[in-house]
Design an enzyme around this catalytic site. Sequence first.
Site, short mmCIF file in Angstrom:
data_model
loop_
_atom_site.label_atom_id
_atom_site.label_comp_id
_atom_site.label_asym_id
_atom_site.label_seq_id
_atom_site.Cartn_x
_atom_site.Cartn_y
_atom_site.Cartn_z
N ASP A 256 0.88 -1.18 0.00
CA ASP A 256 0.00 0.00 0.00
C ASP A 256 0.91 1.22 0.00
O ASP A 256 0.98 1.98 0.96
CB ASP A 256 -0.95 -0.01 1.20
CG ASP A 256 -2.15 0.92 0.98
OD1 ASP A 256 -2.14 1.65 -0.03
OD2 ASP A 256 -3.07 0.91 1.81
N ASN B 226 -8.71 -1.10 6.68
CA ASN B 226 -8.69 -0.03 7.70
C ASN B 226 -8.75 1.36 7.07
O ASN B 226 -8.52 2.36 7.74
CB ASN B 226 -7.46 -0.17 8.60
CG ASN B 226 -6.16 -0.03 7.82
OD1 ASN B 226 -6.16 0.05 6.58
ND2 ASN B 226 -5.05 -0.03 8.50
N HIS C 118 2.30 7.45 5.31
CA HIS C 118 2.92 6.67 6.39
C HIS C 118 3.43 5.30 5.94
O HIS C 118 3.83 4.49 6.76
CB HIS C 118 2.01 6.56 7.63
CG HIS C 118 0.64 6.01 7.39
ND1 HIS C 118 -0.49 6.56 7.97
CD2 HIS C 118 0.21 4.96 6.67
CE1 HIS C 118 -1.56 5.87 7.61
NE2 HIS C 118 -1.17 4.88 6.83
N ASN C 119 3.43 5.05 4.61
CA ASN C 119 4.07 3.84 4.05
C ASN C 119 4.85 4.29 2.83
O ASN C 119 4.28 4.35 1.74
CB ASN C 119 3.02 2.82 3.55
CG ASN C 119 2.43 1.97 4.65
OD1 ASN C 119 2.83 2.07 5.79
ND2 ASN C 119 1.50 1.12 4.31
N PRO D 210 -4.10 8.71 13.79
CA PRO D 210 -5.48 8.30 14.08
C PRO D 210 -5.53 7.17 15.11
O PRO D 210 -4.64 6.31 15.15
CB PRO D 210 -5.98 7.80 12.73
CG PRO D 210 -4.74 7.26 12.06
CD PRO D 210 -3.60 8.11 12.54
N GLY D 211 -6.56 7.20 15.93
CA GLY D 211 -6.85 6.04 16.78
C GLY D 211 -7.73 5.09 15.98
O GLY D 211 -7.93 5.27 14.79
N SER E 227 -8.34 10.67 17.77
CA SER E 227 -7.22 10.84 16.85
C SER E 227 -6.54 12.16 17.16
O SER E 227 -7.10 13.00 17.86
CB SER E 227 -7.72 10.82 15.40
OG SER E 227 -8.34 9.59 15.11
N HIS F 139 2.10 5.97 13.19
CA HIS F 139 1.06 6.28 12.19
C HIS F 139 -0.34 5.98 12.71
O HIS F 139 -1.31 6.10 11.99
CB HIS F 139 1.33 5.54 10.89
CG HIS F 139 0.84 4.12 10.84
ND1 HIS F 139 1.11 3.19 11.82
CD2 HIS F 139 0.10 3.46 9.90
CE1 HIS F 139 0.56 2.03 11.48
NE2 HIS F 139 -0.06 2.17 10.34
N GLY F 140 -0.44 5.55 13.97
CA GLY F 140 -1.74 5.24 14.54
C GLY F 140 -1.57 4.55 15.87
O GLY F 140 -0.53 4.68 16.53
#
Length: 412
Positions: free
Chosen positions: A83, A175, A285-286, A317-318, A324, A341-342
């Site tokens: 991703d 997600n 974040h990837n 983010p949560g 978040s 990133h979470g």
Amino acid sequence: MKEQETKSTWQLLEVANGKPIKLWTEGVPVENEARTQLMNTAKMPFIFKHLAVMPDVHLGKGSTIGSVIPTVGAIIPAAVGVDIGCGMIAARTSLTASDLPDNLAGLRSAIEKAVPHGRTVTRGGRDKGSWQDVPQQADNAWGALAPRFKAITDKYPKLSKTNNRQHLGTLGGGNHFVEVCLDEANRVWFMLHSGSRGVGNAIGNLFIHMAQDDMRQHIANLPDRDLAYFEEGSEHFDDYVEAVGWAQDFARQNRELMMQAVIKATRQVITKPFEVALEAVNCHHNYVQKERHFGEDVLITRKGAVSAKKGELGIIPGSMGAKSFIVRGLGNEEAFSSCSHGAGRTMSRTQAKKQFTVEDQIRATAHVECRKDADVIDEIPMAYKDIDQVMHAQRELVEVLHTLRQVVCVKG
């Protein structure tokens, strides 16, 4: 320097025949399998200085999600993942909680209609998560991406048979989400999470397999076949850097288009005029990119991690149903100026579906207008780490600017 290190919140993990690992995981559980995976990555000969591990760390493919992997002269495609360019975008509006309708179902429905999401696999039929007729805005954006994509598909024709143009401006599944949130002052924010969709997945998989093929003779010597890499200067290294850079641009553009669609959909439901992008963030974040650290140019792969240079805005983010955060980077060089990133998963999707019920999901998301069915149980908040503990563990990496809570969540 020594004095600063003793005050530091990271823990050091020394690795025999490898580089050290610095973990910002104070008070947060780290599974043994993830530790093993981190140690395997740290043994690769081209790791620069140390690995930096974020508090949302958990088992991934080849390398752990929630890690920052600095390399010199080589790149690991599976560490970047499939991703490519996955990330977040958020924008604050001039609306407040009192401007939202009492029943938010109509707003969720309008967003679901405006943004293709989810996935259906049908023989010869259209995937519901793609465009049937690509809208003009998405087509214009594709026009800007198309010439570089053609250069890539001229070398790798297989990639032209992917969902590319018809996925630009679409959410995906798993997600990935679109949310309407309220901050600490009850101001309305839009936030969404997605990446480079079908075409990014195809690019990631193609180059992961190519790296494994290129290393066929050496693969047995690797701690994990998913740590197969391209060396700088090799033909596939340059091709991968070109393709991954393009996929990251596709992902950023994808989020921009969806944000515009969400704003337009909201304007149909809320007739009061409002401004958007009073504060806005769009971050991957990837991904992998060249950066300068400790006085040297290195490749930084952030696998489930966000850039947090001094003053740089980011989004953490949560889970759905948890809060978040909009954050500002503190530029912590030991973490290669990164943050989580979470929240990070504590269990697999399969395990979550076995352990929790639809009733659990309904209870956990009582305050959110969202789907509450068997297909989203794997995204239940209890399948994730405690976001407050995660934020506390990285207090030296970022400062919190805004705390958001979801009121609407659209899942793929």
